[in-house]
Design an enzyme around this catalytic site. Sequence first.
Site, PDB file in Angstrom:
ATOM      1  N   HIS A 301       0.850  -1.148  -0.074  1.00 20.53           N
ATOM      2  CA  HIS A 301       0.051   0.203   0.000  1.00 20.53           C
ATOM      3  C   HIS A 301       0.847   1.174   0.095  1.00 20.53           C
ATOM      4  O   HIS A 301       0.763   2.042  -1.039  1.00 20.53           O
ATOM      5  CB  HIS A 301      -1.014   0.053   1.133  1.00 20.53           C
ATOM      6  N   HIS A 347      -2.118   0.303 -12.106  1.00 20.85           N
ATOM      7  CA  HIS A 347      -3.054   0.774 -11.024  1.00 20.85           C
ATOM      8  C   HIS A 347      -4.095  -0.322 -10.927  1.00 20.85           C
ATOM      9  O   HIS A 347      -4.440  -0.802 -12.220  1.00 20.85           O
ATOM     10  CB  HIS A 347      -3.362   2.084 -11.225  1.00 20.85           C
ATOM     11  N   ASP A 402       3.053   7.007  -7.752  1.00 22.75           N
ATOM     12  CA  ASP A 402       4.421   6.597  -7.129  1.00 22.75           C
ATOM     13  C   ASP A 402       5.527   6.733  -7.810  1.00 22.75           C
ATOM     14  O   ASP A 402       6.557   6.756  -7.423  1.00 22.75           O
ATOM     15  CB  ASP A 402       4.284   5.377  -6.414  1.00 22.75           C
TER      16      ASP A 402
END
Length: 464
Positions: A301, A347, A402
């Site tokens: 996460h 994703h 990210d």
Amino acid sequence: MALLTAATRLLGAKNSSCLVLAARHASASSTNLKDVLSNLIPKEQARIKTFKQQHGKTVVGQITVDMMYGGMRGMKGLVYETSVLDPDEGIRFRGYSIPECQKMLPKAKGGEEPLPEGLFWLLVTGQMPTEEQVSWLSREWAKRAALPSHVVTMLDNFPTNLHPMSQLSAAITALNSESNFARAYAEGMNRAKYWELIYEDCMDLIAKLPCVAAKIYRNLYREGSSIGAIDSRLDWSHNFTNMLGYTDPQFTELMRLYLTIHSDHEGGNVSAHTSHLVGSALSDPYLSFAAAMNGLAGPLHGLANQEVLVWLTQLQKEVGKDVSDEKLRDYIWNTLNSGRVVPGYGHAVLRKTDPRYSCQREFALKHLPKDPMFKLVAQLYKIVPNILLEQGKAKNPWPNVDAHSGVLLQYYGMTEMNYYTVLFGVSRALGVLAQLIWSRALGFPLERPKSMSTDGLMKFVDSK
């Protein structure tokens, strides 16, 4: 179709949300967030009561065996008001896209990035705040920011080998001593008043989080130097960067952007779902959010941006800093052919470039276009999606948030990768605590789904 449209309205689409319309008619001049909420909540309670009476038995979706074994991926099972994730457009905060929020949310004097206070107001009310309302929030959080002495003592006595996220979770849990909700509940209170005490706790917790996070940073990486005092004239992010020890105005601008875009990402991710689940037991916001942070600390996460930086650093070591497109393609293919993934790409929900990546890319193009690490990230953006499409395995070959955030933090001198998830946690408080207020205001019950064993599931399938 009409029923799906009704469900979409309940979940907050911009053009049809009654909550947004109600908010815009609710004392637009009021700078007190609680007063605005007091006007909104009865209207929303009545709207949902009517909706449930009319459509409570409507089937929303089907559940497959794959969903049950696959982490409930794609299963519609939660009502989460503050944000909705569109596979093609990315996250929408109360119906507004990230570019719209960047354009419409108030900014600091002389700044270009949205203030997180404004986003919190939007998440709670569905209403774009005025500059006065955002200034009120900044001052209000500054007033509530002081840490109790026992939390300071605890933070100062943690061993330096204790992970920053463990320290954050423990400190938030210890702040439970300050919970207005826990005290009032123990004394007996009307459930109609739950949201008011939850609101007070959420405001206190958001106000204190930068102090906790900065103290952890200073203790671990700056020899325990003082975080200094909160300046009530400054916004939440500016006070945070000051306490961390960073004085570059560009870093403060980056932090405003970072804290805004990482704040919320629908209700099914681990941290959001955890806070919702624990909060449904009427655990106070401190306990609920500490649980969420324990979920965020998990490598699947909250550690993704750290993993991206490690991979980029290793890439530079192996092929050099000024690598050709051809060599980079070979390196990526070698990565994939060895059974590894390219971190920062793909994703679970998104099927386009993450708009949170795009706005960070725009920030980098404006402020650090010649930075070698950014140039590498930009080069990867040009090359990786085509390779992933050619490979044919990835549903989404595009970069996510990210892939970029760690590079920006490194550029401004925050090189301590173990700390990055703490920043993520400070930001995520805005979204999950805004939702927690509404969960109690709307009287959401204890979450208790039905589980099945594999044998039971097989028998069920055989009977069909």
